[in-house]
Write a protein that holds these residues in place. Structure first.
Motif, mmCIF file in Angstrom:
data_model
loop_
_atom_site.group_PDB
_atom_site.id
_atom_site.type_symbol
_atom_site.label_atom_id
_atom_site.label_comp_id
_atom_site.label_asym_id
_atom_site.label_seq_id
_atom_site.Cartn_x
_atom_site.Cartn_y
_atom_site.Cartn_z
ATOM 1 N N PHE A 10 1.109 -1.089 0.334
ATOM 2 C CA PHE A 10 0.614 -0.266 0.464
ATOM 3 C C PHE A 10 0.800 1.384 -0.093
ATOM 4 C CE2 PHE A 10 -1.911 3.610 1.929
ATOM 5 C CZ PHE A 10 -3.002 3.955 1.673
ATOM 6 N N GLU A 11 0.771 2.249 -1.125
ATOM 7 C CA GLU A 11 1.410 2.960 -1.003
ATOM 8 C C GLU A 11 0.815 4.966 -1.090
ATOM 9 O OE1 GLU A 11 4.495 5.635 -3.920
ATOM 10 O OE2 GLU A 11 4.880 3.135 -3.549
ATOM 11 N N ILE A 12 0.801 6.116 -0.638
ATOM 12 C CA ILE A 12 0.028 7.329 -0.669
ATOM 13 C C ILE A 12 1.091 7.876 -1.951
ATOM 14 C CG2 ILE A 12 -0.885 9.282 -0.089
ATOM 15 C CD1 ILE A 12 -1.501 7.900 2.852
ATOM 16 N N GLU A 13 0.211 7.877 -2.809
ATOM 17 C CA GLU A 13 0.609 9.050 -3.683
ATOM 18 C C GLU A 13 0.828 10.914 -3.420
ATOM 19 O OE1 GLU A 13 1.734 9.970 -8.485
ATOM 20 O OE2 GLU A 13 -0.195 9.248 -7.716
ATOM 21 N N LEU A 14 1.310 11.357 -2.735
ATOM 22 C CA LEU A 14 1.238 12.499 -2.614
ATOM 23 C C LEU A 14 1.254 13.510 -4.342
ATOM 24 C CD1 LEU A 14 3.805 13.547 0.369
ATOM 25 C CD2 LEU A 14 1.059 13.343 0.248
ATOM 26 N N ILE A 15 -0.351 15.165 -3.848
ATOM 27 C CA ILE A 15 -0.198 15.594 -4.941
ATOM 28 C C ILE A 15 -0.338 16.962 -4.735
ATOM 29 C CG2 ILE A 15 -2.069 16.427 -6.294
ATOM 30 C CD1 ILE A 15 -1.423 13.106 -6.859
ATOM 31 N N SER A 16 0.952 17.670 -5.296
ATOM 32 C CA SER A 16 1.109 19.435 -5.297
ATOM 33 C C SER A 16 -0.315 20.221 -5.244
ATOM 34 C CB SER A 16 2.359 19.585 -5.719
ATOM 35 O OG SER A 16 2.771 20.216 -5.622
ATOM 36 N N ASP A 17 -0.068 20.775 -5.031
ATOM 37 C CA ASP A 17 -0.967 21.499 -5.197
ATOM 38 C C ASP A 17 -0.505 23.464 -5.595
ATOM 39 O OD1 ASP A 17 1.182 22.732 -3.453
ATOM 40 O OD2 ASP A 17 0.023 24.066 -2.541
ATOM 41 N N VAL A 18 0.314 22.272 -6.981
ATOM 42 C CA VAL A 18 1.241 23.420 -7.721
ATOM 43 C C VAL A 18 0.967 22.988 -9.450
ATOM 44 C CG1 VAL A 18 2.868 24.013 -8.905
ATOM 45 C CG2 VAL A 18 3.259 23.957 -6.776
ATOM 46 N N ILE A 19 -0.230 23.437 -9.931
ATOM 47 C CA ILE A 19 -0.619 22.671 -11.135
ATOM 48 C C ILE A 19 0.414 23.110 -12.022
ATOM 49 C CG2 ILE A 19 -2.391 22.029 -12.157
ATOM 50 C CD1 ILE A 19 -2.421 20.924 -9.928
ATOM 51 N N ILE A 20 0.533 22.508 -13.027
ATOM 52 C CA ILE A 20 1.379 22.426 -14.140
ATOM 53 C C ILE A 20 1.163 22.327 -15.313
ATOM 54 C CG2 ILE A 20 3.608 21.985 -15.751
ATOM 55 C CD1 ILE A 20 5.207 21.984 -13.260
ATOM 56 N N GLU A 21 0.453 23.381 -16.309
ATOM 57 C CA GLU A 21 -0.555 23.712 -17.678
ATOM 58 C C GLU A 21 0.264 21.596 -18.327
ATOM 59 O OE1 GLU A 21 -2.477 26.003 -20.976
ATOM 60 O OE2 GLU A 21 -1.654 27.079 -19.662
ATOM 61 N N GLY A 22 -0.621 21.280 -19.049
ATOM 62 C CA GLY A 22 -0.478 20.289 -19.436
ATOM 63 C C GLY A 22 0.146 18.672 -18.716
ATOM 64 N N GLN A 23 0.266 19.397 -17.624
ATOM 65 C CA GLN A 23 1.035 17.650 -16.775
ATOM 66 C C GLN A 23 -0.135 17.071 -15.918
ATOM 67 O OE1 GLN A 23 4.125 17.431 -18.197
ATOM 68 N NE2 GLN A 23 4.378 18.388 -19.385
ATOM 69 N N THR A 24 0.013 16.362 -15.541
ATOM 70 C CA THR A 24 -0.894 14.998 -15.567
ATOM 71 C C THR A 24 -0.571 14.864 -13.913
ATOM 72 O OG1 THR A 24 -2.520 14.436 -16.996
ATOM 73 C CG2 THR A 24 -3.400 13.657 -15.260
ATOM 74 N N GLN A 25 -0.993 14.848 -12.447
ATOM 75 C CA GLN A 25 -0.621 14.691 -11.456
ATOM 76 C C GLN A 25 -2.076 13.017 -10.798
ATOM 77 O OE1 GLN A 25 0.953 17.028 -8.099
ATOM 78 N NE2 GLN A 25 -0.792 18.092 -8.778
ATOM 79 N N GLY A 26 -0.866 12.506 -10.503
ATOM 80 C CA GLY A 26 -1.247 10.869 -10.047
ATOM 81 C C GLY A 26 -1.348 9.354 -10.837
ATOM 82 N N CYS A 27 -0.843 9.776 -12.435
ATOM 83 C CA CYS A 27 -0.500 8.290 -13.045
ATOM 84 C C CYS A 27 -0.528 7.256 -13.020
ATOM 85 C CB CYS A 27 -0.446 8.936 -14.148
ATOM 86 S SG CYS A 27 -0.712 10.388 -15.007
ATOM 87 N N TYR A 28 0.564 7.383 -11.482
ATOM 88 C CA TYR A 28 1.301 5.916 -11.362
ATOM 89 C C TYR A 28 0.399 5.287 -10.405
ATOM 90 C CZ TYR A 28 4.119 3.761 -8.138
ATOM 91 O OH TYR A 28 4.427 2.474 -7.499
ATOM 92 N N SER A 29 -0.896 6.236 -9.838
ATOM 93 C CA SER A 29 -1.686 5.399 -8.307
ATOM 94 C C SER A 29 -2.896 5.451 -9.505
ATOM 95 C CB SER A 29 -2.422 6.786 -7.976
ATOM 96 O OG SER A 29 -3.438 6.006 -7.328
ATOM 97 N N ALA A 30 -2.966 5.460 -10.826
ATOM 98 C CA ALA A 30 -3.758 5.032 -12.044
ATOM 99 C C ALA A 30 -3.816 3.945 -12.629
ATOM 100 C CB ALA A 30 -3.931 7.152 -12.601
ATOM 101 N N TYR A 31 -2.319 4.117 -12.727
ATOM 102 C CA TYR A 31 -1.698 2.847 -13.081
ATOM 103 C C TYR A 31 -1.673 1.992 -13.036
ATOM 104 C CZ TYR A 31 0.294 -0.145 -16.961
ATOM 105 O OH TYR A 31 0.882 -0.355 -17.731
ATOM 106 N N MET A 32 -1.549 1.941 -11.462
ATOM 107 C CA MET A 32 -1.693 0.505 -10.478
ATOM 108 C C MET A 32 -3.175 0.484 -10.534
ATOM 109 S SD MET A 32 1.066 -0.318 -9.244
ATOM 110 C CE MET A 32 2.671 0.374 -9.323
#
Length: 257
Positions: free
Chosen positions: A84-106
């Motif tokens: 089990f692992e928690i993937e931390l998401i930053s509150d800094v949003i970069i246009e065109g870049q997607t966070q959380g893809c590690y968790s989504a692929y898992m």
């Protein structure tokens, strides 16, 4: 535990990461070529999976204790040979870049191996075990996770200010955090019968370095204040069940004038 499971199924709200929606995987399987953050996270997930590290994951910002049943989820995951692992998401949003893809692929890999509803059902089982542990094993729960928070039995608001009589603390007007006054976050446990105990310092700010020598005295003042004015509490409840909870109250200290 049939009744409890039925209660949980009717009350437990699933997050988007737990919904059985195949559409959420479409982007993961074909991300934009310019989305380097997502592509790199997918590569990292594939590398971990190839090395035998298939994981149950959850994405959160910088908020601790985001899953009330995290301990139970870790246990169930281990029993299945998963991590089990928690993937931390930053509150800094970069246009065109997607966070959380590690968790989504898992999530995608889990659904491929165990079925589309695997993660949803695992979370529900973990939450059922969480409730079972509250009932049978006196499990300690953060007051923040309660459906009905614990509160003083006399229904009065806690006065956060304590007057210091027997010594003089130093107030630092240049220290804006805490308005220049030292404070202690007093941690304690609220039992199912409303009694309190196991006091400790969760956090403290001396305001001035000169106040560090008074740490134990200030702690004792906070404990005495709690015992004298707020000695019994209405216990917290989860799905109507009394829970043994841990809580914290912030006390500020000022010199008696």
């Amino acid at each position: 535990m049939t009744l409890i499971a039925a209660i949980l199924i009717s009350t437990f709200s699933l997050t988007k990461a737990q919904e059985s929606d195949t559409s959420k995987y479409q982007y993961i399987l074909n991300p934009n070529s310019s989305d380097k953050e997502c592509i790199n996270d997918i590569k990292r997930a594939k590398t971990d999976i190839e090395s035998g590290q298939l994981k149950v994951t959850e994405t959160f910002g910088f908020t601790p204790n985001a899953l009330r049943f995290e301990d139970e989820l870790k246990k169930l995951s281990r029993e299945l040979g998963l991590e089990f692992e928690i993937e931390l998401i930053s509150d800094v949003i970069i246009e065109g870049q997607t966070q959380g893809c590690y968790s989504a692929y898992m999530d995608y890999a889990l659904s491929e191996k165990y079925g589309l509803n695997f993660k949803r059902d695992l979370y529900r089982k973990a939450d059922s075990l969480f409730i079972e542990n509250i009932i049978n094993n006196n499990r300690l729960v953060s007051n923040d996770f309660c459906d009905q928070s614990a509160e003083p039995s006399n229904d009065i608001q806690i006065n956060p200010s304590i007057k210091v009589k027997n010594f003089r603390i130093v107030e630092d007007s240049a220290n804006q955090f805490g308005n220049g006054f030292p404070f202690i976050d007093l941690g304690f446990i609220i039992e199912k019968n409303g009694e309190i105990g196991s006091f400790k310092i969760d956090y403290w700010l001396p305001a001035s370095q000169a106040n560090r020598r008074y740490k134990n005295q200030l702690l004792n003042l906070a404990i005495d204040e709690m015992k004298e004015k707020y000695s019994t509490w209405k216990p917290g409840r989860i799905v109507g069940i009394r829970a043994r909870t841990e809580h914290s109250v912030r006390f500020f200290f000022q010199n008696e004038k």
